[in-house]
Design an enzyme around this catalytic site. Structure first.
Site, short mmCIF file in Angstrom:
data_model
loop_
_atom_site.label_atom_id
_atom_site.label_comp_id
_atom_site.label_asym_id
_atom_site.label_seq_id
_atom_site.Cartn_x
_atom_site.Cartn_y
_atom_site.Cartn_z
CE LYS A 112 41.15 33.21 41.37
NZ LYS A 112 39.93 33.98 41.60
N GLY A 169 36.44 46.03 52.90
CA GLY A 169 37.16 46.39 51.68
C GLY A 169 36.18 46.72 50.58
CB VAL A 183 33.05 42.74 48.60
CG1 VAL A 183 31.73 42.04 48.85
CG2 VAL A 183 33.60 42.35 47.23
P1 NAD Z 1 39.61 43.78 49.63
O1 NAD Z 1 41.03 43.43 49.71
O2 NAD Z 1 39.19 45.06 49.00
O3 NAD Z 1 38.97 43.79 51.11
C1 NAD Z 1 39.27 42.85 52.10
C2 NAD Z 1 39.17 43.56 53.44
O4 NAD Z 1 39.33 42.60 54.47
C3 NAD Z 1 40.25 44.62 53.64
O5 NAD Z 1 39.66 45.80 54.15
C4 NAD Z 1 41.20 43.97 54.66
O6 NAD Z 1 41.84 44.93 55.49
C5 NAD Z 1 40.24 43.11 55.44
N1 NAD Z 1 40.81 41.97 56.13
C6 NAD Z 1 41.84 41.17 55.72
N2 NAD Z 1 42.07 40.21 56.65
C7 NAD Z 1 41.16 40.40 57.63
C8 NAD Z 1 40.88 39.72 58.85
N3 NAD Z 1 41.58 38.66 59.23
N4 NAD Z 1 39.86 40.18 59.61
C9 NAD Z 1 39.15 41.27 59.24
N5 NAD Z 1 39.38 41.95 58.09
C10 NAD Z 1 40.37 41.52 57.31
O7 NAD Z 1 38.89 42.54 48.92
P2 NAD Z 1 37.43 42.51 48.28
O8 NAD Z 1 37.54 42.75 46.82
O9 NAD Z 1 36.50 43.33 49.11
O10 NAD Z 1 37.09 40.96 48.43
C11 NAD Z 1 36.72 40.43 49.69
C12 NAD Z 1 36.53 38.92 49.56
O11 NAD Z 1 35.52 38.66 48.60
C13 NAD Z 1 37.77 38.16 49.06
O12 NAD Z 1 37.78 36.88 49.67
C14 NAD Z 1 37.53 38.01 47.57
O13 NAD Z 1 38.22 36.90 47.03
C15 NAD Z 1 36.04 37.81 47.55
N6 NAD Z 1 35.39 38.19 46.30
C16 NAD Z 1 35.50 39.45 45.83
C17 NAD Z 1 34.86 39.81 44.67
C18 NAD Z 1 34.92 41.22 44.15
O14 NAD Z 1 34.11 41.58 43.29
N7 NAD Z 1 35.85 42.06 44.62
C19 NAD Z 1 34.09 38.87 43.97
C20 NAD Z 1 33.97 37.58 44.48
C21 NAD Z 1 34.63 37.25 45.66
#
Ligand code: NAD
Length: 354
Positions: free
Chosen positions: A83, A185, A187
């Site tokens: 990372k 978001g 995911v």
């Molecule tokens: P993203 O930034 O698109 O979405 C995150 C969402 O969570 C946003 O809508 C944000 O407003 C909301 N949020 C932030 N803090 C919050 C809180 N305290 N309470 C409620 N909502 C809150 O991110 P993503 O790509 O959807 O990823 C989400 C999680 O999954 C992250 O932890 C990321 O590391 C993990 N992840 C993502 C992927 C991927 O393919 N994108 C893969 C593996 C893991």
């Protein structure tokens, strides 16, 4: 440009190496952590955040890179765990010069670490880094560009929800079950659609009111305030926002009997897995449940021709791995997190031996 090996980064560290990368001309200050290259080149995303301190960034990159070792091994990929982080505010400090400087630092590792996008990064940023080094995935275009991993991540989490449900209730039919979803978001939104189509009822939250309104309007979801999601009367809690949300304060409030979500590092501390277990809550370890994203990125790193075939085969295998982990945990009366870590250690030991 300086790339310096950090000696003994943290007490008890199991990392192969952690590098501090610094370029005064562009303002770059970052860290590249190689946790393990035992199964292949270390792969994992690049994150840019305004960390409060260098040690805060070091702790984040250490934990995230170790998680990637587990995630890549559980997903059956020939990749190790790594990372990278850049300290800074991506909205103000992310310049082409800074990204190119990071690319040059990456190139000095000669492919021992392959980066991709994570928080604060975009496919266009990866294209800038690509100008300095080939060891980057998540590009916006090109022969093997894998695009947004989120739909595949959501498919993997959806499978994991069905498998957890089957472990508890002997059926994969989740129609009528209530899922509380934290984060709508990339995911969370895809996952919400899959759950809705499977007949589940949704209780949702987000810190962005517009996303909540869209889920209420388009998916018939019930909305709650961010802090109330832990008290939601649901069967399954799906954390898809931030890490550290399963902790002493929140676990005691959960009504759900299953926790399956996409957020990385959901457990605030390793002992929170035991806390969930003692409350009778089945926890699908995050590094298994959310492996779809890296499976998608792997199609680009490994230059896979039959992308959908590879993704489907790896998602199915990941689902089988989770099923074995949950079944074994139930049989032994222990936390699935414990069994998942043992499973990964066995995979790594057998590959080392073979
Ligand atoms: P993203 O930034 O698109 O979405 C995150 C969402 O969570 C946003 O809508 C944000 O407003 C909301 N949020 C932030 N803090 C919050 C809180 N305290 N309470 C409620 N909502 C809150 O991110 P993503 O790509 O959807 O990823 C989400 C999680 O999954 C992250 O932890 C990321 O590391 C993990 N992840 C993502 C992927 C991927 O393919 N994108 C893969 C593996 C893991």
């Amino acid at each position: 440009m300086f790339t310096t090996l950090i000696p003994s980064p943290t007490p008890g560290s199991t990392h192969e190496a952690i590098y501090r990368v610094e370029d005064p001309d562009s303002g770059l200050l970052g860290l590249i952590a190689l946790h393990s290259t035992q199964l292949g080149p270390a792969a994992g995303g690049l994150r840019m955040r305004p960390y409060t301190s260098f040690s805060d960034a070091l702790e984040d990159v250490s934990r995230l890179s170790a998680g990637m070792t587990y995630k890549n091994a559980a997903a059956g990929l020939p990749l190790g765990g790594g990372k990278a982080v850049i300290l800074g505010d991506p909205t103000r400090q992310k310049t082409p010069e800074l990204l190119r400087a990071f690319g040059r630092a990456l190139q000095t590792l000669h492919g021992r670490y392959i980066t991709a996008e994570d928080m604060g990064m975009s496919p266009q940023d990866m294209a800038l880094i690509r100008e300095e080094t080939p060891f980057v995935a998540g590009l916006p275009d090109g022969a093997f560009a894998s695009g947004d991993p989120s739909p595949i991540t959501a498919r993997g989490i959806f499978n994991a929800i069905l498998t957890a449900h089957e472990t508890c209730h002997s059926t994969r039919d989740i129609a009528g079950r209530v899922v509380s979803l934290q984060g709508l978001g990339h995911v969370g939104w895809h996952l919400a659609g899959l759950l809705r189509r499977a007949g589940a009822k949704l209780i949702v939250t987000d810190t962005d009111p517009e996303r909540i309104e869209a889920a209420v309007r388009e998916l018939g979801a019930v909305a709650v305030a961010p802090e109330e999601i832990y008290d939601a009367p649901s069967d399954i809690f799906a954390p898809c926002a931030i890490g550290g949300i399963l902790n002493q304060a929140t676990i005691s409030r959960l009504k759900a009997t299953m926790v399956v979500g996409g957020a990385n590092n959901q457990l605030a501390t390793p002992s929170d897995a035991q806390r969930l277990h003692e409350r009778g809550i089945l926890y699908a370890p995050d590094f298994v449940a959310n492996g779809g994203g890296i499976i998608n990125v792997a199609t680009e790193i490994l230059k896979i021709e039959d992308r959908e075939g590879f993704v489907q085969q790896k998602l199915d295998a990941l689902d089988q791995t989770l099923r074995r982990i949950l079944t074994e945990a139930q049989a032994q009366g222990v936390s699935p997190d414990r069994v998942a870590i043992d499973t990964v250690n066995r995979i790594m030991a057998s590959r080392a031996a073979g």
